[in-house]
Write a protein that holds these residues in place. Sequence first.
Motif, PDB file in Angstrom:
ATOM      1  N   PHE A 117       0.839  -1.203   0.000  1.00 38.59           N
ATOM      2  CA  PHE A 117       0.000   0.000   0.000  1.00 38.59           C
ATOM      3  C   PHE A 117       0.872   1.250   0.000  1.00 38.59           C
ATOM      4  CE2 PHE A 117      -2.504   3.399   1.828  1.00 38.59           C
ATOM      5  CZ  PHE A 117      -3.770   3.216   1.285  1.00 38.59           C
ATOM      6  N   ARG A 124      -3.499   0.756  -4.454  1.00 40.69           N
ATOM      7  CA  ARG A 124      -4.085   0.963  -3.129  1.00 40.69           C
ATOM      8  C   ARG A 124      -5.557   0.582  -3.056  1.00 40.69           C
ATOM      9  NH1 ARG A 124      -0.822   6.585  -1.734  1.00 40.69           N
ATOM     10  NH2 ARG A 124       1.126   5.527  -1.144  1.00 40.69           N
ATOM     11  N   ASN A 125      -6.300   0.772  -4.136  1.00 41.90           N
ATOM     12  CA  ASN A 125      -7.719   0.404  -4.106  1.00 41.90           C
ATOM     13  C   ASN A 125      -7.883  -1.078  -3.781  1.00 41.90           C
ATOM     14  OD1 ASN A 125      -7.079   2.645  -5.961  1.00 41.90           O
ATOM     15  ND2 ASN A 125      -9.281   2.781  -6.268  1.00 41.90           N
ATOM     16  N   ALA A 128      -6.746  -1.931  -0.178  1.00 41.62           N
ATOM     17  CA  ALA A 128      -7.736  -1.499   0.813  1.00 41.62           C
ATOM     18  C   ALA A 128      -8.918  -2.464   0.843  1.00 41.62           C
ATOM     19  CB  ALA A 128      -8.212  -0.081   0.498  1.00 41.62           C
ATOM     20  N   ILE A 147      -5.104   2.653   7.146  1.00 45.37           N
ATOM     21  CA  ILE A 147      -5.030   2.346   5.713  1.00 45.37           C
ATOM     22  C   ILE A 147      -6.382   2.583   5.047  1.00 45.37           C
ATOM     23  CG2 ILE A 147      -4.876   0.425   4.064  1.00 45.37           C
ATOM     24  CD1 ILE A 147      -2.137   1.207   4.831  1.00 45.37           C
ATOM     25  N   ARG A 150      -7.271   6.305   4.785  1.00 48.49           N
ATOM     26  CA  ARG A 150      -6.484   6.964   3.735  1.00 48.49           C
ATOM     27  C   ARG A 150      -6.983   6.596   2.337  1.00 48.49           C
ATOM     28  NH1 ARG A 150      -0.548   5.329   4.832  1.00 48.49           N
ATOM     29  NH2 ARG A 150      -0.272   6.348   2.798  1.00 48.49           N
ATOM     30  N   SER A 151      -7.548   5.415   2.212  1.00 45.82           N
ATOM     31  CA  SER A 151      -8.031   4.988   0.894  1.00 45.82           C
ATOM     32  C   SER A 151      -9.315   5.710   0.481  1.00 45.82           C
ATOM     33  CB  SER A 151      -8.267   3.474   0.879  1.00 45.82           C
ATOM     34  OG  SER A 151      -9.462   3.122   1.560  1.00 45.82           O
ATOM     35  N   ILE A 155     -10.936   5.437  -3.457  1.00 43.54           N
ATOM     36  CA  ILE A 155     -11.854   4.335  -3.738  1.00 43.54           C
ATOM     37  C   ILE A 155     -13.130   4.842  -4.393  1.00 43.54           C
ATOM     38  CG2 ILE A 155     -11.018   2.755  -1.970  1.00 43.54           C
ATOM     39  CD1 ILE A 155     -13.300   3.856  -0.182  1.00 43.54           C
ATOM     40  N   GLN A 159     -15.854  -1.070  -4.429  1.00 43.20           N
ATOM     41  CA  GLN A 159     -14.754  -1.067  -3.466  1.00 43.20           C
ATOM     42  C   GLN A 159     -14.985  -0.024  -2.382  1.00 43.20           C
ATOM     43  OE1 GLN A 159     -11.256  -0.696  -6.039  1.00 43.20           O
ATOM     44  NE2 GLN A 159     -10.793  -2.856  -5.697  1.00 43.20           N
ATOM     45  N   VAL A 163     -15.044  -0.795   1.687  1.00 43.12           N
ATOM     46  CA  VAL A 163     -14.193  -0.105   2.660  1.00 43.12           C
ATOM     47  C   VAL A 163     -15.033   0.628   3.698  1.00 43.12           C
ATOM     48  CG1 VAL A 163     -12.535   1.776   2.943  1.00 43.12           C
ATOM     49  CG2 VAL A 163     -12.203   0.085   1.129  1.00 43.12           C
ATOM     50  N   GLN A 305      -1.719   8.363  -6.729  1.00 43.49           N
ATOM     51  CA  GLN A 305      -2.068   7.742  -7.997  1.00 43.49           C
ATOM     52  C   GLN A 305      -2.098   8.796  -9.095  1.00 43.49           C
ATOM     53  OE1 GLN A 305      -5.814   5.708  -7.527  1.00 43.49           O
ATOM     54  NE2 GLN A 305      -4.949   4.117  -6.212  1.00 43.49           N
TER      55      GLN A 305
END
Length: 413
Positions: A117, A124-125, A128, A147, A150-151, A155, A159, A163, A305
């Motif tokens: 990550f 990262r998507n 996560a 984590i 932060r995502s 996202i 997804q 999360v 990203q």
Amino acid sequence: MGSLKKMILIRIFILGLVCTGVGNFSRAKTPSIAFKIDRLEDTMLQEVAEGDFRIMVAGEPLDRLTGAEFTALREQELKLQNQKPGDAESERKLNALLIAMARIADEPTLIYLHELFESYPERRNDIAEAISWYAEENKRRDADWRILVRSLNIIEGDQAKTVMRALTRFRRRSNKAQWIRQVILVGLEQDAEGQEIADSLLTHWTGQKFKLEIDSAHPLMQQWQDWFVSKYPDELSAVLPIESADSRWKYKELLAELQQQKKSTLDLKLGAQAFVKATCIKCHRFGEQGEKVGPDLTYVSRRFQQKEVLHATLFPSHFVSEEYPTFTIVTDAGKSFTGMMGAAGPDEIMLLTEAGKRQLIKKQEVDEIIASKKSAMPDGLLNLVTKAEAIQLIRYLGTLPEGASDKYRHKLP
């Protein structure tokens, strides 16, 4: 059945799914995934339920890794990662493998996922989502919570639901305005089910609860937007960015092109030219080029990203970093200047304005200094370049310039 009654029943059904967990981690129907793990005898990755993947050995789920098994899974993961960019099948397999690794739930695997990550923003998507699966049935750790929070910046779609739903299961709550704002922003782009999940997370964090009224003039997420403005009047409003009518390029158009371009050769020369043409060089450092007034972009590819960089370029005031605040200075003569403060002499203040110019103001002439919600970075910089240049600029910033050490990329176990 009346339309209002029908809408109420639909809402009740969706709310029931959110509260009971039925349909957790739902996603669009896709062909099931199953493939052999290289170098491990009688070992397969299998989809045991929709969206749920396990490593199976002789038909039984693997729940603890030996050193050899961990090495084999890492090699499989690297093999999939190194497939041709944009290969949808490899990307699906990679996502499935990450989820399956998180489901094993042993410490070395979780450490590995965390380091992935940190080191690979573009992944990262999926990571996560994998950690969300772990948190569904195992100990909820603060490191995992961080984590997942932060995502929230990256996202989307199913997804995002995964999360946000996982975050509602943590006892820890966020009281930071920026993360509450981000959940609202994510919710605004969700369907009805996703908005219900965002609402549950916001209630979990804030204790605030809004009634679900079908005929209300204020939809659920709008009520959260209004509440946020009232609760945090000094923060950026929780509204989605609006593209200017005179914007030459639209975000979704460029994003689609950027994702498509993953399959093509990077044109570093064109990207470097666009860095100058779009005037990025006036404020930003990239390798040995540019000024250091704004954020140094040398390692931006190791922190964000490419879609985040594109978004920040098109909508610079949608998120203003605490590291680079913007101020408006009003002088005794009634003049006002807006920009980022920089180093100057003992009797002066230096502002870097939107135009990239340094404005020196004598301290004795300052009447008022006001914190601004607007970024010093001007809108419309990509209007200065062609579509091809805009795409190659973002891809150029997605590389490490010559001579830069890879200090952000962890040495993976």
